[in-house]
Scaffold this motif. Structure first.
Motif, short mmCIF file in Angstrom:
data_model
loop_
_atom_site.label_atom_id
_atom_site.label_comp_id
_atom_site.label_asym_id
_atom_site.label_seq_id
_atom_site.Cartn_x
_atom_site.Cartn_y
_atom_site.Cartn_z
N ARG A 150 27.26 29.42 1.88
CA ARG A 150 25.87 29.41 1.43
C ARG A 150 25.30 30.83 1.35
O ARG A 150 24.49 31.13 0.48
CB ARG A 150 25.03 28.55 2.36
CG ARG A 150 23.58 28.41 1.92
CD ARG A 150 22.80 27.50 2.85
NE ARG A 150 21.41 27.40 2.41
CZ ARG A 150 20.47 26.74 3.08
NH1 ARG A 150 20.79 26.09 4.20
NH2 ARG A 150 19.24 26.70 2.63
N PHE A 151 25.71 31.69 2.28
CA PHE A 151 25.24 33.08 2.28
C PHE A 151 26.45 34.01 2.08
O PHE A 151 27.42 33.93 2.83
CB PHE A 151 24.54 33.42 3.60
CG PHE A 151 23.32 32.58 3.87
CD1 PHE A 151 22.11 32.86 3.25
CD2 PHE A 151 23.39 31.51 4.73
CE1 PHE A 151 21.00 32.10 3.50
CE2 PHE A 151 22.28 30.72 4.99
CZ PHE A 151 21.08 31.01 4.37
N ARG A 166 23.66 36.97 -1.77
CA ARG A 166 23.68 35.74 -2.57
C ARG A 166 23.44 34.54 -1.68
O ARG A 166 24.12 34.36 -0.66
CB ARG A 166 25.03 35.60 -3.29
CG ARG A 166 25.37 36.79 -4.17
CD ARG A 166 26.79 36.72 -4.70
NE ARG A 166 27.13 37.90 -5.51
CZ ARG A 166 28.34 38.17 -5.97
NH1 ARG A 166 29.35 37.34 -5.68
NH2 ARG A 166 28.55 39.26 -6.69
N THR A 167 22.49 33.70 -2.07
CA THR A 167 22.13 32.51 -1.30
C THR A 167 22.20 31.30 -2.21
O THR A 167 21.61 31.29 -3.29
CB THR A 167 20.72 32.63 -0.72
OG1 THR A 167 20.64 33.80 0.08
CG2 THR A 167 20.39 31.41 0.14
N ARG A 168 22.94 30.29 -1.78
CA ARG A 168 23.02 29.05 -2.53
C ARG A 168 21.96 28.08 -2.04
O ARG A 168 21.96 27.66 -0.89
CB ARG A 168 24.42 28.46 -2.39
CG ARG A 168 24.66 27.22 -3.23
CD ARG A 168 26.14 27.02 -3.50
NE ARG A 168 26.96 27.15 -2.32
CZ ARG A 168 27.17 26.16 -1.45
NH1 ARG A 168 26.61 24.98 -1.65
NH2 ARG A 168 27.94 26.35 -0.40
N VAL A 169 21.02 27.73 -2.92
CA VAL A 169 19.91 26.85 -2.56
C VAL A 169 20.33 25.39 -2.66
O VAL A 169 20.03 24.58 -1.78
CB VAL A 169 18.70 27.12 -3.47
CG1 VAL A 169 17.53 26.20 -3.11
CG2 VAL A 169 18.27 28.58 -3.36
N ILE A 173 22.45 25.72 -7.81
CA ILE A 173 21.48 26.78 -8.00
C ILE A 173 21.57 27.80 -6.86
O ILE A 173 21.62 27.43 -5.68
CB ILE A 173 20.05 26.21 -8.08
CG1 ILE A 173 19.93 25.30 -9.31
CG2 ILE A 173 19.02 27.35 -8.18
CD1 ILE A 173 18.59 24.60 -9.42
N GLY A 174 21.59 29.08 -7.22
CA GLY A 174 21.64 30.15 -6.23
C GLY A 174 20.65 31.24 -6.57
O GLY A 174 20.21 31.39 -7.72
N ILE A 175 20.26 32.00 -5.55
CA ILE A 175 19.33 33.13 -5.70
C ILE A 175 20.03 34.38 -5.19
O ILE A 175 20.72 34.35 -4.17
CB ILE A 175 18.02 32.88 -4.94
CG1 ILE A 175 17.28 31.68 -5.52
CG2 ILE A 175 17.12 34.11 -5.00
CD1 ILE A 175 16.04 31.30 -4.75
N VAL A 176 19.83 35.50 -5.88
CA VAL A 176 20.47 36.76 -5.54
C VAL A 176 19.43 37.86 -5.46
O VAL A 176 18.57 37.98 -6.35
CB VAL A 176 21.54 37.14 -6.59
CG1 VAL A 176 22.13 38.51 -6.28
CG2 VAL A 176 22.65 36.09 -6.64
N GLY A 177 19.49 38.66 -4.39
CA GLY A 177 18.72 39.88 -4.31
C GLY A 177 19.67 41.07 -4.37
O GLY A 177 20.75 41.03 -3.77
N LEU A 209 15.85 40.64 -8.55
CA LEU A 209 16.23 39.30 -8.12
C LEU A 209 16.98 38.61 -9.25
O LEU A 209 16.75 38.90 -10.43
CB LEU A 209 15.00 38.48 -7.74
CG LEU A 209 14.21 38.94 -6.52
CD1 LEU A 209 12.93 38.12 -6.38
CD2 LEU A 209 15.06 38.82 -5.25
N GLY A 210 17.86 37.69 -8.88
CA GLY A 210 18.63 36.97 -9.87
C GLY A 210 18.69 35.49 -9.58
O GLY A 210 18.50 35.05 -8.44
#
Length: 610
Positions: free
Chosen positions: A469-470, A537-540, A544-548, A573-574
């Protein structure tokens, strides 16, 4: 199979080696399911439920299907318990109060409201004496079957398979089990086993037959597979040969079977079975950046041009469509690859390309012609070497946008590179690393100098959770040109920074160095370069994932951190959306340092940024 002998309780031996089956959340064809395992801390219950058909049955199932699942669950649950070392379980499955084992299949009720599963796993057994003999030199039984270890049924199977593989690894391809004896002592709670192997003769690779090749010549299939006929049998050679065949892209699948009998005196024949891919493939791709504009790529490939698994490809690209600071770039390339040239792991490559570049600070026509080889050393390490001729005819544009200066560059180069790829995924890695390094000596003609260009690209990935997830991802790029000056180095070899491949948030190739020609200032690339990127990288959700991320780059002349150099940085952010072939990437970035920033930029593409 191992013969079962029990001093107090006998059960079908097939259950001893039954594999546990992973399960998930339940959907029931009945109103309630009560599932309990006595004396359990939760872990054993999860394993048994994972093996249960009742725990995964669909709500739409009829009552007779529920009964069938219940009857099958007796054996499945016993197999799961054996796998955890419990050899005297008591299992009760009641359907509306009636034991499922006592209901005849033809007497299945019309409706089932409640299912009650009660399991007493009994004591956990430990291993007594486990013997597998004879053993190949250098092979020892694993600690999982040592006296006193938990007697998991799969541990015996793994020990026997390992012992057989030990003999096969030194040429005894027909090793088999000839005697087996497994005894469970229920009073002592001990499981013992005695297994006898017959290694058979040491064999060599014999004749190689080919099947399934409709368009590919047999001799080429054999050459690509590279089975060493006449040499001592090694199962690793079978694995390598199958990988070589699949790596060509000509075959959708490739497998190698061994003959049932040894051909006197000691030859083991093999048969290669292939399924060929469709010979042609047409593909397209696109990326969009707010300042770099849109890029469109396309390719046409023939997987088997001359019947020898030769790959022929035509590729075209158009980029900088709609870019505010440059014109449209376009290019065309032709390439052909021939596998199994010189060695089964060596591919011969020939390519030629033309590219028209229309950038803010220069316009150029570039031609490239090269002949080379790539070699696969292992599953993770590859190498390449090329003999390349490059010609550039261009015009440099001064900062005033009006003054120009023509330039030409001609060189012959010998680029040598290595790629070490230990990532668990090429498009969405969560662990491992990637390293690509190249040194390119070049000989210039006319005003072009002679020197060497060196580059490296290192990427590393670290997951901080079991489900990935992280993920922390990092990248370092560096390059240097030795032996030539800024003005005598081929312009295409100089380093620039900025854009999706180096520093997001900064315009494409916006950072270089200033070259003065009298009072006229030209921006060109530098002879030294470094860049770094860090992503969290974080998987929500599952998709769907969010990246800083933060990126930084620097370009220098005559050494790293020179007075003539400069640096810039960007952050953003991505958003990632996972697909079956890699995540779709959307990055929004802005400049955070340097003098080249022009506001927020947007990047869209397929796959992670690195």
């Amino acid at each position: 199979m191992v013969q079962w002998k029990s001093r107090s309780l006998g059960l079908p031996l097939a259950l001893l080696f039954a594999a546990s089956i992973g399960g998930g959340s339940a959907s029931f064809a009945f109103d309630a399911l009560d599932f309990s395992v006595s004396g359990d801390d939760g872990a054993l219950s999860e394993i048994v439920q994972g093996a249960s058909l009742l725990h995964a049955i669909d709500r739409a199932s009829a009552a007779d299907e529920v009964l069938s699942a219940a009857l099958a669950d007796y054996g499945r649950m016993v197999g799961a318990l054996y796998g955890q070392g419990h050899y005297s379980p008591i299992i009760s499955i009641r359907l509306d109060g009636k034991e499922a084992s006592g209901i005849a299949p033809l007497d299945a009720p019309g409706r089932i409201s409640r299912v009650d599963v009660r399991i007493d796993p009994g004591p956990r057994f430990l291993f007594g004496t486990v013997a597998v003999h004879p053993l190949a030199a250098g092979y020892a039984l694993p600690a999982t079957v040592a006296p006193g270890a938990v007697a998991k049924s799969g541990a015996i199977r793994e020990a026997v398979v390992g012992a057989v593989d030990g003999w096969r690894a030194i040429g005894h391809a027909k090793t088999k089990v000839v005697a087996q004896d497994v005894v469970a002592d229920h009073r002592a709670r001990r499981l013992s086993a005695d297994v006898t192997l017959a290694p058979g003769p040491r064999v060599r690779f014999g004749a190689v037959a080919v099947q399934g090749n409709n368009r590919t010549r047999e001799n080429r299939v054999r050459a690509i597979a590279g089975l060493p006929q006449g040499e001592v049998y090694d199962p690793k050679e079978i694995t390598r040969a199958e990988a070589r065949l699949r790596r060509t892209g000509t075959f959708a699948s490739a497998s190698i079977g061994e003959a049932a009998q040894v051909t006197p005196p000691d030859l083991l024949d093999t048969t290669i079975v292939v399924v060929e891919e469709k010979p042609r493939r047409l593909s397209f791709g696109a990326e969009v950046s707010s300042l770099e504009g849109a890029a469109i790529t396309g390719s046409w490939m023939h997987r088997n041009l001359f019947g020898g698994a030769e790959r022929f490809m035509v590729e075209g690209n158009i980029s900088n469509l709609g870019a505010p600071d440059s014109g449209v770039d376009y290019g065309l390339s032709l390439s052909i690859e021939r596998p199994a040239t010189i060695t089964p792991d060596t591919t011969l490559r020939f390519s030629t390309s033309f590219e028209r570049l229309d950038e803010a600070d220069y316009r150029a026509d570039e031609y490239d012609l090269r002949l080379g080889f790539s070699h696969v050393f292992s599953d993770t390490l590859t190498g390449r070497v090329d003999l390349a001729y490059a010609y550039t005819d261009g015009v440099a544009i001064a900062e005033d946008g009006i003054t120009t200066e023509a330039y030409r560059a001609r060189s012959i180069a010998l680029p040598i590179g290595l790629t070490w790829d230990r990532r668990n995924s090429k498009t969405d890695a969560t662990k491992g690393f990637y390293l690509d390094a190249e040194v390119k000596p070049f000989l210039g003609f006319g005003s072009t100098g002679t020197g060497a260009r060196m580059t490296t690209d290192l990427r590393a990935y670290r997951s901080f959770s079991q489900n990935d997830r992280f993920v922390l991802a990092g990248r370092v790029q560096a390059g240097a040109i030795l032996g030539t000056t800024l003005t005598t180095t081929p312009r295409d070899d100089l380093f620039l920074s900025g854009g999706g491949g180096t520093v997001r948030g900064q315009p494409y190739q916006s950072l270089g160095v200033n070259l003065l020609r009298g009072a006229i200032n030209y921006q060109v690339g530098g002879t030294y370069f470094m860049a770094g990127s860090v992503e969290v990288r974080t998987r929500v959700t599952e998709r769907i994932g969010i990246v800083g991320f933060v990126d930084a780059g620097r370009v220098d002349v005559d050494g790293f951190f020179s007075a003539a150099g400069d640096w810039h940085a960007g952050a953003g952010l991505g958003l990632r959306y996972s697909t079956g072939f890699g995540p779709i990437r959307l990055d929004v970035a802005a400049p955070v340092a340097g003098k080249t920033g022009k506001g927020v930029q947007i990047y869209v593409g397929l796959g992670q940024a690195f």
